[in-house]
Enzyme design. Structure first.
Site, PDB file in Angstrom:
ATOM      1  N   GLY A  25      14.873  58.065 -45.123  1.00 27.28           N
ATOM      2  CA  GLY A  25      15.229  57.147 -44.036  1.00 27.28           C
ATOM      3  C   GLY A  25      15.116  57.813 -42.679  1.00 27.28           C
ATOM      4  O   GLY A  25      15.931  57.576 -41.787  1.00 27.28           O
ATOM      5  N   ALA A  26      14.065  58.633 -42.521  1.00 24.11           N
ATOM      6  CA  ALA A  26      13.905  59.405 -41.275  1.00 24.11           C
ATOM      7  C   ALA A  26      13.353  58.562 -40.137  1.00 24.11           C
ATOM      8  O   ALA A  26      13.202  59.074 -39.029  1.00 24.11           O
ATOM      9  CB  ALA A  26      12.977  60.598 -41.544  1.00 24.11           C
ATOM     10  N   SER A  28      14.660  55.817 -38.729  1.00 24.54           N
ATOM     11  CA  SER A  28      15.605  54.960 -38.012  1.00 24.54           C
ATOM     12  C   SER A  28      16.971  55.634 -37.948  1.00 24.54           C
ATOM     13  O   SER A  28      17.265  56.541 -38.737  1.00 24.54           O
ATOM     14  CB  SER A  28      15.740  53.615 -38.750  1.00 24.54           C
ATOM     15  OG  SER A  28      16.672  52.763 -38.103  1.00 24.54           O
ATOM     16  N   GLY A  29      17.769  55.196 -36.988  1.00 25.33           N
ATOM     17  CA  GLY A  29      19.193  55.506 -36.951  1.00 25.33           C
ATOM     18  C   GLY A  29      19.539  56.974 -37.153  1.00 25.33           C
ATOM     19  O   GLY A  29      19.007  57.881 -36.497  1.00 25.33           O
ATOM     20  N   LEU A  30      20.447  57.218 -38.099  1.00 26.13           N
ATOM     21  CA  LEU A  30      20.966  58.573 -38.340  1.00 26.13           C
ATOM     22  C   LEU A  30      19.877  59.504 -38.857  1.00 26.13           C
ATOM     23  O   LEU A  30      19.804  60.670 -38.461  1.00 26.13           O
ATOM     24  CB  LEU A  30      22.127  58.504 -39.336  1.00 26.13           C
ATOM     25  CG  LEU A  30      23.354  57.762 -38.784  1.00 26.13           C
ATOM     26  CD1 LEU A  30      24.220  57.222 -39.917  1.00 26.13           C
ATOM     27  CD2 LEU A  30      24.165  58.676 -37.882  1.00 26.13           C
ATOM     28  N   GLY A  31      19.033  59.002 -39.740  1.00 20.33           N
ATOM     29  CA  GLY A  31      17.967  59.830 -40.301  1.00 20.33           C
ATOM     30  C   GLY A  31      17.018  60.313 -39.217  1.00 20.33           C
ATOM     31  O   GLY A  31      16.578  61.471 -39.228  1.00 20.33           O
ATOM     32  N   SER A 150      29.852  56.684 -46.881  1.00 19.21           N
ATOM     33  CA  SER A 150      30.488  55.815 -45.885  1.00 19.21           C
ATOM     34  C   SER A 150      31.943  55.646 -46.287  1.00 19.21           C
ATOM     35  O   SER A 150      32.274  55.702 -47.480  1.00 19.21           O
ATOM     36  CB  SER A 150      29.809  54.443 -45.872  1.00 19.21           C
ATOM     37  OG  SER A 150      30.671  53.462 -45.309  1.00 19.21           O
ATOM     38  N   TYR A 175      27.635  46.975 -51.324  1.00 19.90           N
ATOM     39  CA  TYR A 175      27.494  48.172 -50.479  1.00 19.90           C
ATOM     40  C   TYR A 175      28.578  49.191 -50.831  1.00 19.90           C
ATOM     41  O   TYR A 175      28.298  50.382 -50.994  1.00 19.90           O
ATOM     42  CB  TYR A 175      27.587  47.775 -48.999  1.00 19.90           C
ATOM     43  CG  TYR A 175      27.426  48.933 -48.036  1.00 19.90           C
ATOM     44  CD1 TYR A 175      26.192  49.562 -47.870  1.00 19.90           C
ATOM     45  CD2 TYR A 175      28.501  49.397 -47.282  1.00 19.90           C
ATOM     46  CE1 TYR A 175      26.036  50.624 -46.980  1.00 19.90           C
ATOM     47  CE2 TYR A 175      28.358  50.460 -46.394  1.00 19.90           C
ATOM     48  CZ  TYR A 175      27.118  51.065 -46.246  1.00 19.90           C
ATOM     49  OH  TYR A 175      26.976  52.121 -45.369  1.00 19.90           O
TER      50      TYR A 175
HETATM   51  N1  LIG Z   1      25.644  53.348 -39.035  1.00 21.43           N
HETATM   52  C1  LIG Z   1      26.843  53.522 -39.516  1.00 21.43           C
HETATM   53  O1  LIG Z   1      27.847  53.277 -38.848  1.00 21.43           O
HETATM   54  C2  LIG Z   1      27.030  54.051 -40.899  1.00 21.43           C
HETATM   55  C3  LIG Z   1      28.334  54.188 -41.367  1.00 21.43           C
HETATM   56  C4  LIG Z   1      28.544  54.720 -42.630  1.00 21.43           C
HETATM   57  C5  LIG Z   1      27.451  55.121 -43.387  1.00 21.43           C
HETATM   58  N2  LIG Z   1      26.184  54.947 -42.909  1.00 21.43           N
HETATM   59  C6  LIG Z   1      25.081  55.379 -43.769  1.00 21.43           C
HETATM   60  O2  LIG Z   1      24.138  56.086 -43.009  1.00 21.43           O
HETATM   61  C7  LIG Z   1      22.869  56.008 -43.631  1.00 21.43           C
HETATM   62  C8  LIG Z   1      21.812  55.700 -42.583  1.00 21.43           C
HETATM   63  O3  LIG Z   1      22.077  54.417 -42.056  1.00 21.43           O
HETATM   64  P1  LIG Z   1      21.801  54.021 -40.541  1.00 21.43           P
HETATM   65  O4  LIG Z   1      23.072  53.541 -39.986  1.00 21.43           O
HETATM   66  O5  LIG Z   1      21.041  55.083 -39.857  1.00 21.43           O
HETATM   67  O6  LIG Z   1      20.906  52.712 -40.772  1.00 21.43           O
HETATM   68  P2  LIG Z   1      19.417  52.363 -40.382  1.00 21.43           P
HETATM   69  O7  LIG Z   1      19.146  52.700 -38.962  1.00 21.43           O
HETATM   70  O8  LIG Z   1      19.209  50.974 -40.859  1.00 21.43           O
HETATM   71  O9  LIG Z   1      18.564  53.378 -41.265  1.00 21.43           O
HETATM   72  C9  LIG Z   1      18.416  53.218 -42.647  1.00 21.43           C
HETATM   73  C10 LIG Z   1      17.163  53.940 -43.061  1.00 21.43           C
HETATM   74  O10 LIG Z   1      16.981  53.780 -44.465  1.00 21.43           O
HETATM   75  C11 LIG Z   1      15.637  53.399 -44.698  1.00 21.43           C
HETATM   76  N3  LIG Z   1      15.506  52.652 -45.929  1.00 21.43           N
HETATM   77  C12 LIG Z   1      16.049  51.460 -46.250  1.00 21.43           C
HETATM   78  N4  LIG Z   1      15.649  51.073 -47.460  1.00 21.43           N
HETATM   79  C13 LIG Z   1      14.836  52.053 -47.931  1.00 21.43           C
HETATM   80  C14 LIG Z   1      14.095  52.234 -49.116  1.00 21.43           C
HETATM   81  N5  LIG Z   1      14.067  51.304 -50.084  1.00 21.43           N
HETATM   82  N6  LIG Z   1      13.360  53.358 -49.261  1.00 21.43           N
HETATM   83  C15 LIG Z   1      13.335  54.289 -48.302  1.00 21.43           C
HETATM   84  N7  LIG Z   1      14.000  54.163 -47.138  1.00 21.43           N
HETATM   85  C16 LIG Z   1      14.742  53.048 -46.966  1.00 21.43           C
HETATM   86  C17 LIG Z   1      15.259  52.572 -43.492  1.00 21.43           C
HETATM   87  O11 LIG Z   1      13.861  52.475 -43.378  1.00 21.43           O
HETATM   88  P3  LIG Z   1      13.168  51.625 -42.186  1.00 21.43           P
HETATM   89  O12 LIG Z   1      13.143  52.552 -40.999  1.00 21.43           O
HETATM   90  O13 LIG Z   1      11.823  51.327 -42.724  1.00 21.43           O
HETATM   91  O14 LIG Z   1      14.021  50.412 -41.955  1.00 21.43           O
HETATM   92  C18 LIG Z   1      15.906  53.378 -42.395  1.00 21.43           C
HETATM   93  O15 LIG Z   1      15.058  54.435 -41.997  1.00 21.43           O
HETATM   94  C19 LIG Z   1      22.991  54.959 -44.730  1.00 21.43           C
HETATM   95  O16 LIG Z   1      23.113  55.598 -45.974  1.00 21.43           O
HETATM   96  C20 LIG Z   1      24.295  54.247 -44.384  1.00 21.43           C
HETATM   97  O17 LIG Z   1      24.931  53.719 -45.523  1.00 21.43           O
HETATM   98  C21 LIG Z   1      25.955  54.424 -41.694  1.00 21.43           C
END
Ligand SMILES: NC(=O)c1ccc[n+]([C@@H]2O[C@H](COP(=O)([O-])OP(=O)(O)OC[C@H]3O[C@@H](n4cnc5c(N)ncnc54)[C@H](OP(=O)(O)O)[C@@H]3O)[C@@H](O)[C@H]2O)c1
Length: 309
Positions: A25-26, A28-31, A150, A175
């Site tokens: 998930g590199a 978008s977002g955290l990745g 999370s 989730y």
């Molecule tokens: N944001 C928060 O407040 C929060 C809080 C607690 C935990 N988290 C955890 O943090 C992690 C990252 O989330 P984020 O907030 O950074 O969300 P995000 O910006 O939506 O990023 C999610 C990433 O996962 C990728 N992804 C989704 N489905 C996939 C698949 N089938 N195969 C490969 N990659 C896939 C997405 O790809 P695309 O770029 O193609 O969409 C995106 O790069 C997640 O595990 C989430 O549960 C986040």
């Protein structure tokens, strides 16, 4: 009660030159924040992404970063096998695996192998990926597996007779179940790696509420707007949410067996260890999840032996 681990910023990150990290998930977002931070410190980062064209656009904006793009759809076990086979075939050295990619807020749906989509993407795909890359990681320098969970794990339950949630499906339940699985997996991996005297460490993190696209991904546009407005009021910049993940991936003294989190909004650099609820530290549940995951991925996990032998 939270336990302070230490004050830490990306400026404290050791030089990463010569190290290779896989970040799922590199794109978008955290990745993406983790990818940028590791690369800025000299790491070679393999961006494991479901949309390579999106990653190419990112790489074009970071000409100085050592970024490699490889396709990985975590929801599809065949894609996980293909990704791992490619890494092995190229002989890539691996020092860090960041199991970060995730989905939330999806309507009830299934992976190509028929598993509930949150569980398949957030847990099963990472479980299989970690097992397949373990021998490669064992040859790394101070190797680590970092799992991004999370706080929603608190509301999760693993009903092994109803893992696909055919009864009582809600997106929050799906989730939370997948994030509880992340916590149980990271802690069980830690126990098994230690028992096998492996050089690999398993570290567990959560980012707090970070401003990423996931916050606005609710299935209805109205709920999405409301939830992202509410989350916007209590959330933190993505770089702050990424801090415990980067710490876990790079700090020599990052502790395993705890959930590393950012400090409060006013002191984000004061990393803490979040106390874990008993249902997430239960070794019997973790062992059941482990064997169930081996069955569902149809792949035995190699952590029961020392991967260097
Ligand atoms: N944001 C928060 O407040 C929060 C809080 C607690 C935990 N988290 C955890 O943090 C992690 C990252 O989330 P984020 O907030 O950074 O969300 P995000 O910006 O939506 O990023 C999610 C990433 O996962 C990728 N992804 C989704 N489905 C996939 C698949 N089938 N195969 C490969 N990659 C896939 C997405 O790809 P695309 O770029 O193609 O969409 C995106 O790069 C997640 O595990 C989430 O549960 C986040």
């Amino acid at each position: 009660m939270e336990v302070a681990v230490q004050n830490w910023t990306v400026a404290d990150m050791p030089d990463q030159t010569g190290r290779t990290a896989v970040v799922t998930g590199a794109s978008s977002g955290l990745g993406l924040a983790v990818t940028k931070a590791l690369a800025a410190r000299g790491a070679r980062v393999i961006m494991a992404v479901r949309n390579p064209a999106k990653a190419e656009r990112i790489r074009a904006q970071l000409p100085d970063a050592n970024l490699v793009i490889r396709e990985l759809d975590l929801s599809n076990l065949d894609s996980v096998h293909a990704f791992a086979a490619d890494v092995m075939a190229r002989g890539d050295q691996l020092d860090v695996l960041v199991n970060n990619a995730g989905i939330g807020n999806q309507p009830q749906s299934h992976s190509p192998q028929g598993h509930e989509l949150h569980f398949a993407t957030n847990h099963l795909g990472h479980f299989l990926l970690t097992g397949l890359l373990l021998d490669n990681l064992a040859k790394g320098n101070d190797p680590r597996v970092v799992t991004v969970a999370s706080l929603m794990y608190r509301y999760g339950r693993l009903d092994f007779d109803n893992l696909p949630i055919t009864r009582g499906y809600t997106t929050a339940r799906a989730y939370a179940q997948s994030k509880l699985a992340n916590v149980l997996f990271a802690l069980e991996l830690h126990r098994r790696l230690r028992a096998a005297k492996s050089p690999i460490r398993s570290l567990l993190t959560h980012p707090g509420v970070a401003r990423t696209p996931m916050l606005g991904s609710a299935p209805s546009p109205l709920i999405s707007r409301l939830s992202s407005t509410l989350a916007g009021m209590i959330s933190r910049p993505v770089e702050q949410g990424a801090l415990p993940i980067i710490f876990a991936a790079t700090a020599p003294d990052a502790p395993a067996g705890v959930m590393l989190t950012p400090g409060g909004i006013l002191r984000p650099h004061r990393l803490t260890a979040e106390p874990l609820r008993p249902h997430a530290t239960n070794p019997t549940t973790a062992a059941t999840l482990w064997t169930t995951s081996e069955t569902l991925t149809n792949t035995p996990f190699p952590a029961d032996r020392n991967p260097t032998t």
